[in-house]
Design a protein around this motif. Structure first.
Motif, short mmCIF file in Angstrom:
data_model
loop_
_atom_site.label_atom_id
_atom_site.label_comp_id
_atom_site.label_asym_id
_atom_site.label_seq_id
_atom_site.Cartn_x
_atom_site.Cartn_y
_atom_site.Cartn_z
N GLY A 269 0.82 -1.19 0.00
CA GLY A 269 0.00 0.00 0.00
C GLY A 269 0.86 1.25 0.00
O GLY A 269 2.09 1.18 0.05
N ASP A 270 0.20 2.42 -0.03
CA ASP A 270 0.94 3.68 -0.10
C ASP A 270 1.82 3.89 1.13
O ASP A 270 2.94 4.39 1.01
CB ASP A 270 -0.04 4.85 -0.26
N GLU A 271 1.32 3.53 2.30
CA GLU A 271 2.10 3.72 3.51
C GLU A 271 3.35 2.84 3.49
O GLU A 271 4.46 3.29 3.82
CB GLU A 271 1.24 3.40 4.74
N GLU A 272 3.19 1.55 3.09
CA GLU A 272 4.34 0.65 3.02
C GLU A 272 5.31 1.11 1.93
O GLU A 272 6.54 1.00 2.07
CB GLU A 272 3.87 -0.77 2.73
N LEU A 273 4.75 1.64 0.85
CA LEU A 273 5.58 2.12 -0.25
C LEU A 273 6.44 3.31 0.20
O LEU A 273 7.62 3.40 -0.15
CB LEU A 273 4.70 2.50 -1.44
N ALA A 274 5.84 4.21 0.97
CA ALA A 274 6.57 5.36 1.47
C ALA A 274 7.69 4.92 2.41
O ALA A 274 8.81 5.45 2.37
CB ALA A 274 5.62 6.32 2.19
N VAL A 284 9.58 8.16 -3.76
CA VAL A 284 8.46 7.23 -3.68
C VAL A 284 7.74 7.11 -5.01
O VAL A 284 7.12 6.09 -5.31
CB VAL A 284 7.49 7.66 -2.56
N SER A 285 7.81 8.15 -5.85
CA SER A 285 7.12 8.12 -7.14
C SER A 285 7.69 7.03 -8.04
O SER A 285 6.98 6.43 -8.85
CB SER A 285 7.21 9.48 -7.83
N ARG A 288 6.16 3.86 -6.83
CA ARG A 288 4.73 3.85 -7.12
C ARG A 288 4.47 3.56 -8.59
O ARG A 288 3.55 2.81 -8.95
CB ARG A 288 4.10 5.19 -6.74
N GLU A 289 5.31 4.14 -9.44
CA GLU A 289 5.17 3.90 -10.88
C GLU A 289 5.38 2.42 -11.21
O GLU A 289 4.63 1.83 -12.00
CB GLU A 289 6.17 4.77 -11.65
N ARG A 291 5.00 -0.10 -9.13
CA ARG A 291 3.89 -0.87 -8.56
C ARG A 291 2.66 -0.79 -9.43
O ARG A 291 2.03 -1.81 -9.76
CB ARG A 291 3.57 -0.34 -7.16
N ASP A 292 2.29 0.43 -9.84
CA ASP A 292 1.08 0.61 -10.64
C ASP A 292 1.21 -0.03 -12.01
O ASP A 292 0.24 -0.55 -12.56
CB ASP A 292 0.77 2.11 -10.77
#
Length: 382
Positions: A269-274, A284-285, A288-289, A291-292
């Motif tokens: 999730g976003d929190e784990e990703l951060a 983090v971007s 995120r990229e 992951r998405d």
């Protein structure tokens, strides 16, 4: 170099001399370069430079392996050894590893293996003649040695000289390499003995090794590790070990399934990703990229899967299998006037195989029809 390659090389470290002799020199990686201008001459291949590059690459990999082994068997934290005790231990290892000891041990193992492999892969072995001629090994095995020799001579009239040359050239190099291993092995073993035995205990060991029985033991103990009876006993102990793991496979599988599967980047999730970005010191971007992108690929693969396509593919596969089986069955059913087509003249194994193909044809045909009905939305009564 990957961790797996490190492990493979580390595991093969003790066989480095023999492996180095057998391994071909690795060519340097190819580069895509622009075509030279017409007025320029192509640079000639420099074999010495290529060999130097290959040696440098191999040395780099060996250094990485040594570093990995040093990490596995860390000795930096060990306390210093008493010099007096080390001196006694060096006397012990000098008696236990006299000149030629490693060669004697490896000759028990690799000498026998080398000679056996030379016989098995010689020009007149059943295996090699089968490979060269394409004739079944059972037919070749039925030939006498003289006939096999004549066949082998057709391919290589100088095969015996070639085999002798391999033995004459390779074995001295192996002996030289093994002799180079003895001094560092003696030094390392002396340190190990000095750490595990007191000076008095080492003196007792040395006193024993000075006796006739002790000298005989010292000259044979290493070679005995690779004695044929020891090796055969070890090999025979392997199948029960494998069987034990096979018998306990369901239990082992159950134990492994009790733990949840490891997460992938797409599962975070976003929190784990951060948190991951902070640990890795990246934006983090970027994560995120990635992951998405992985999630999008998964969804696209799911969305594009059409159940009708699966049905069509299954029907096509079944039809192809049916056609193959039908051809085999037809070939077996025609020309009945010939005695070789009379099934009573067939072997039991051949008859069962034909009957299996016939049964497979009927099953494949039925499966193809059923899949076609499902795809077309028809009932069996249609």
């Amino acid at each position: 170099m990957s961790t797996w390659n490190h492990m493979l090389l580390a595991g093969a470290a003790t066989l480095a001399p023999a492996a180095a002799l057998a391994a071909p020199t690795e060519a340097p990686l190819a580069e895509v370069v622009a075509a030279p201008a017409e007025e320029e001459e192509a640079t000639p291949f420099d074999s010495e430079a290529a060999a130097a590059e290959a040696r440098a690459k191999m040395q780099k990999e060996l250094d990485e392996v040594i570093a990995l082994v040093e990490k596995m068997f860390d000795t930096k934290s060990l306390p210093p050894i008493d010099p007096a005790r080390l001196a006694i231990a060096e006397q012990t290892t000098a008696a236990l590893i006299p000149a030629g000891s490693i060669e004697k041990m490896l000759d028990n193992l690799y000498g026998r293996m080398f000679r056996t492999l030379m016989r098995e892969f010689s020009g007149q072995s059943t295996l090699m003649l089968s490979i060269k001629t394409g004739v079944e090994s059972d037919k070749i095995a039925a030939l006498d040695d003289a006939t096999k020799g004549q066949i082998a001579d057709l391919f290589d009239p100088h095969r015996k000289e070639r085999e002798e040359q391999i033995t004459r050239v390779v074995m001295p190099l192996i002996r030289e390499a093994l002799a180079d291993m003895e001094p560092p092995m003696r030094a390392g073993l002396a340190k190990a003995y000095a750490r595990r035995f007191t000076g008095a205990q080492l003196a007792d060991v040395n006193a024993f090794l000075a006796t006739p029985t002790g000298r005989l033991y010292a000259s044979e103990w290493m070679a005995l590790q690779a004695d044929p009876e020891v090796m055969v006993a070890v090999i025979k102990a392997v199948p029960p070990l494998i069987t034990k793991f096979m018998d306990r496979a369901p239990e082992i599988e159950k134990d492994f399934k009790e733990l949840p599967k490891e997460k992938q980047l797409a599962d975070l999730g976003d929190e784990e990703l951060a948190r991951l970005a902070g640990l890795m010191k990246v934006d983090v971007s970027v994560l995120r990229e990635q992951r998405d992108m992985g999630n999008a690929d998964t969804m696209d693969a799911t969305d594009t899967a059409d159940p009708d396509d699966h049905a069509v593919d299954a029907a096509a596969d079944a039809a192809e299998a049916a056609a193959t089986a039908a051809d085999a069955a037809e070939a077996a059913a025609t020309a009945v006037e010939n005695s070789e087509y009379d099934r009573s003249n067939w072997s039991e194994a051949d008859r069962q195989r034909v009957e299996q193909l016939e049964a497979a044809y009927l099953e494949a045909e039925a499966a193809a029809i059923e899949k076609a009905r499902e795809r077309l939305g028809r009932n069996p009564s249609d």
